[in-house]
Write an enzyme that holds these catalytic residues in place. Structure first.
Site, PDB file in Angstrom:
ATOM      1  N   GLU A 213       8.267  -8.216  -0.786  1.00 50.72           N
ATOM      2  CA  GLU A 213       7.928  -7.085   0.087  1.00 50.72           C
ATOM      3  C   GLU A 213       7.154  -7.536   1.315  1.00 50.72           C
ATOM      4  OE1 GLU A 213       5.857  -4.079  -2.136  1.00 50.72           O
ATOM      5  OE2 GLU A 213       7.656  -3.519  -3.279  1.00 50.72           O
ATOM      6  N   GLU A 300      13.241  -3.419  -6.998  1.00 53.70           N
ATOM      7  CA  GLU A 300      11.993  -2.978  -7.652  1.00 53.70           C
ATOM      8  C   GLU A 300      11.798  -1.497  -7.396  1.00 53.70           C
ATOM      9  OE1 GLU A 300       8.232  -5.344  -7.064  1.00 53.70           O
ATOM     10  OE2 GLU A 300       7.360  -3.346  -6.778  1.00 53.70           O
TER      11      GLU A 300
HETATM   12  C1  IDC Z   1       1.097  -4.397  -8.698  1.00 52.75           C
HETATM   13  C2  IDC Z   1       0.849  -4.457 -10.198  1.00 52.75           C
HETATM   14  C3  IDC Z   1      -0.619  -4.551 -10.459  1.00 52.75           C
HETATM   15  C4  IDC Z   1      -1.184  -5.747  -9.718  1.00 52.75           C
HETATM   16  C5  IDC Z   1      -0.854  -5.647  -8.244  1.00 52.75           C
HETATM   17  C6  IDC Z   1      -1.292  -6.882  -7.498  1.00 52.75           C
HETATM   18  O1  IDC Z   1       1.427  -3.326 -10.797  1.00 52.75           O
HETATM   19  O2  IDC Z   1      -0.875  -4.666 -11.841  1.00 52.75           O
HETATM   20  O3  IDC Z   1      -2.573  -5.784  -9.898  1.00 52.75           O
HETATM   21  O4  IDC Z   1       0.542  -5.510  -8.071  1.00 52.75           O
HETATM   22  O5  IDC Z   1      -1.502  -6.599  -6.185  1.00 52.75           O
HETATM   23  C7  IDC Z   1       4.725  -3.315  -5.303  1.00 52.75           C
HETATM   24  C8  IDC Z   1       4.676  -4.765  -5.578  1.00 52.75           C
HETATM   25  C9  IDC Z   1       4.120  -5.048  -6.940  1.00 52.75           C
HETATM   26  C10 IDC Z   1       2.984  -4.113  -7.267  1.00 52.75           C
HETATM   27  C11 IDC Z   1       3.559  -2.689  -7.342  1.00 52.75           C
HETATM   28  C12 IDC Z   1       2.528  -1.626  -7.713  1.00 52.75           C
HETATM   29  O6  IDC Z   1       5.909  -5.401  -5.397  1.00 52.75           O
HETATM   30  O7  IDC Z   1       3.672  -6.377  -6.961  1.00 52.75           O
HETATM   31  O8  IDC Z   1       2.484  -4.458  -8.529  1.00 52.75           O
HETATM   32  N1  IDC Z   1       4.165  -2.370  -6.062  1.00 52.75           N
HETATM   33  O9  IDC Z   1       1.517  -1.593  -6.762  1.00 52.75           O
HETATM   34  N2  IDC Z   1       5.290  -2.731  -4.271  1.00 52.75           N
HETATM   35  C13 IDC Z   1       5.064  -1.405  -4.338  1.00 52.75           C
HETATM   36  C14 IDC Z   1       4.347  -1.149  -5.492  1.00 52.75           C
END
Ligand code: IDC
Length: 492
Positions: A213, A300
């Protein structure tokens, strides 16, 4: 006279039959191959004629009579390519990948295991598993040390090999996030993908996602510049599908529509959404991109909010899924872990890493498996007596049972608890039942049966149990006559 009449009647009947069969065949030329596909299987459909907008000629689950089951079955289509905006198999038929994403590989490596992958594939109907390898956050590929990098690559390799056996596609995801611009770690990415593409050049089931992303002020031009360096390196070794992220956390897919990459085959562009945050506006953007012929891949999504937490919005998630299926877009749900957050598919209280039953799944997990048409074993017949007869250090619980091969299959989950004052260097369990048993399946242990007695010894990786520690998810399925009861479960 009578005989002649009968001959005439038989001839007439034959002619009528031939006409009916002929008409039927011409009306339904695909009847031999078209069969209703099971909900849990990934779909494969006829590719729409070039230039036909998908919206006029919807393809996918909505028209089961058009579906063909791939001869290889099990939702695995061999090597993939991209044609006319769609993901296709070797015969040019459109295919749809459906599955889940790991959480960060460094965070939750234990959930990347063959038994869990088998359940995803065989019980939930997934045909793809995404390996989210963060680059920056917590022991990321670029922020951690060399030993950490090796550990990550070993985990990827474990998954790639298990997936090959299971006929499951694997996405190797370069999970940039707080390192918002892929150009920041471009050199590492080039080296990493060179190594991966060379190592897996002959693996049909590997897909490369080169930047999760991009966000912040990263422009589509930055991403293109990065992709123009990484893709050729992959292409030196393989024509595998490559997924390219888009600006604003992979939401600005319209930028890719305006100015797609040229000169490479088998490229798809990612769109990510979180249903409680992103709604019709982003959905339309996705649909417009698909209508414009851009190969779109939802690598995702979550059904909670974009933080990965907060309330789940099932109604909005269903609207997303409907639209995704309308355009036959592949999709991957975040995330396969038991982290205490609503996007995690496993409940935080579950201690298992495979062999999940309904109680182990969070609301998001249940929604996903339900929508996939997958199986969700319930806890049944968990009679008190069944666990009372175990000693302190051993717990064996009947998790599920069903009719099987004229008898009954009983699925048990056992736990070994080290209540001694030191480390256990190994362990051996003895379980005695009220009648003879046979082993149908077992995981996380070595199993031996004599008559009504089952002994379980550890695998290499779970033999040692620290003081106060436990080995959970020793799971096995027994076959026996109805009325099986566990009489005794002890540690020897
Ligand atoms: C989130 C995980 C969380 C972790 C965080 C790290 O759910 O546990 O602490 O990342 O920064 C994304 C990302 C994905 C994110 C997820 C939710 O690709 O890494 O995971 N998210 O925030 N894009 C949109 C949402």
């Amino acid at each position: 006279m009578k005989l002649r009449n009968m001959v005439w009647l038989v001839c007439l009947a034959l002619v009528v039959c031939l006409i009916v069969v002929g008409c039927d065949a011409s009306l339904q030329p695909q009847q031999q191959t078209a069969q209703p596909i099971q909900a849990e299987q990934a779909t494969q459909t006829e590719i729409p004629p070039q230039g036909t907008p998908a919206v006029e000629e919807p393809i996918g689950q909505s028209e089961p009579e058009e579906l063909q089951r791939n001869e290889e079955g099990e939702g695995y289509f061999g090597s993939l390519s991209v044609e006319g905006g769609a993901l296709t198999d070797g015969n040019g038929s459109v295919v749809q990948l459906k599955g889940v994403s790991s959480h960060g590989l460094s965070w939750f490596p234990q959930f990347v295991n063959e038994d869990a992958m088998r359940q995803m594939k065989e019980e939930w109907g997934c045909n793809v598993f995404r390996l989210a390898m963060y680059t920056e956050e917590y022991n990321g590929y670029c922020s951690g040390d060399e030993a950490n990098r090796e550990t990550l690559k070993e985990l990827i390799d474990t998954a790639v090999r298990a997936a090959e056996e299971l006929k499951l596609y694997i996405i190797i995801d370069w999970h940039i996030l707080s390192d918002n611009n892929p150009l920041l770690h471009k050199d590492e990415a080039v080296a990493f993908f060179r190594e991966m593409a060379e190592k897996y050049s002959d693996k049909d089931h590997v897909i490369y996602e080169i930047c999760n992303e991009p966000n912040g002020d990263t422009s589509w031009e930055d991403i293109r510049e990065y992709a123009e360096e990484v893709i050729p390196v992959i292409r030196e070794h393989t024509e595998a599908v490559v997924l390219v992220g888009t600006p604003t956390w992979s939401q600005d897919i319209d930028r890719a529509v305006e100015n797609p990459l040229t000169g490479y085959d088998n490229i798809m562009y990612t769109l990510h959404f979180y249903a409680a945050t992103h709604k019709e506006e982003l959905r339309s953007k996705m649909a417009e991109a698909a209508l414009a012929g851009l190969p779109v891949f939802v690598s995702e999504f979550g059904i909670c909010d974009a933080s990965g937490n907060g309330a789940v919005d099932e109604a909005e998630a269903d609207l997303w899924l409907e639209r995704i299926n309308e355009y036959n877009i592949s999709y991957v749900m975040w995330n396969f872990s038991n982290k205490d957050e609503s996007s995690a598919m496993i409940t935080a209280t579950s201690t298992k890493t495979s062999g999940f039953i309904a109680d182990d799944l969070s609301q998001a997990g249940k929604w996903f498996v339900g929508r996939m048409g997958g199986e969700l074993p319930q806890v049944v017949d968990e009679e008190e007596g069944q666990t009372d007869k175990t000693d302190d250090a051993v717990r064996a619980v009947l998790a599920n049972s069903w009719e099987s091969n004229g008898g009954v299959a009983y699925q048990y989950v056992a736990t070994v608890q080290n209540n001694t004052d030191g480390e256990l260097s190994t362990w051996k369990l003895r379980l005695v039942f009220n009648q003879d048993i046979e082993l149908q399946d077992g995981w996380n242990g070595e199993y031996n049966i004599t008559g009504d007695t089952l002994t379980i010894t550890p695998m290499e990786y779970n033999a040692v149990v620290a003081q106060g520690g436990a080995v959970s998810d020793i799971g096995f399925i027994l076959e026996s006559a109805p009325g099986l009861e566990l009489l005794e479960a002890v540690m020897e």
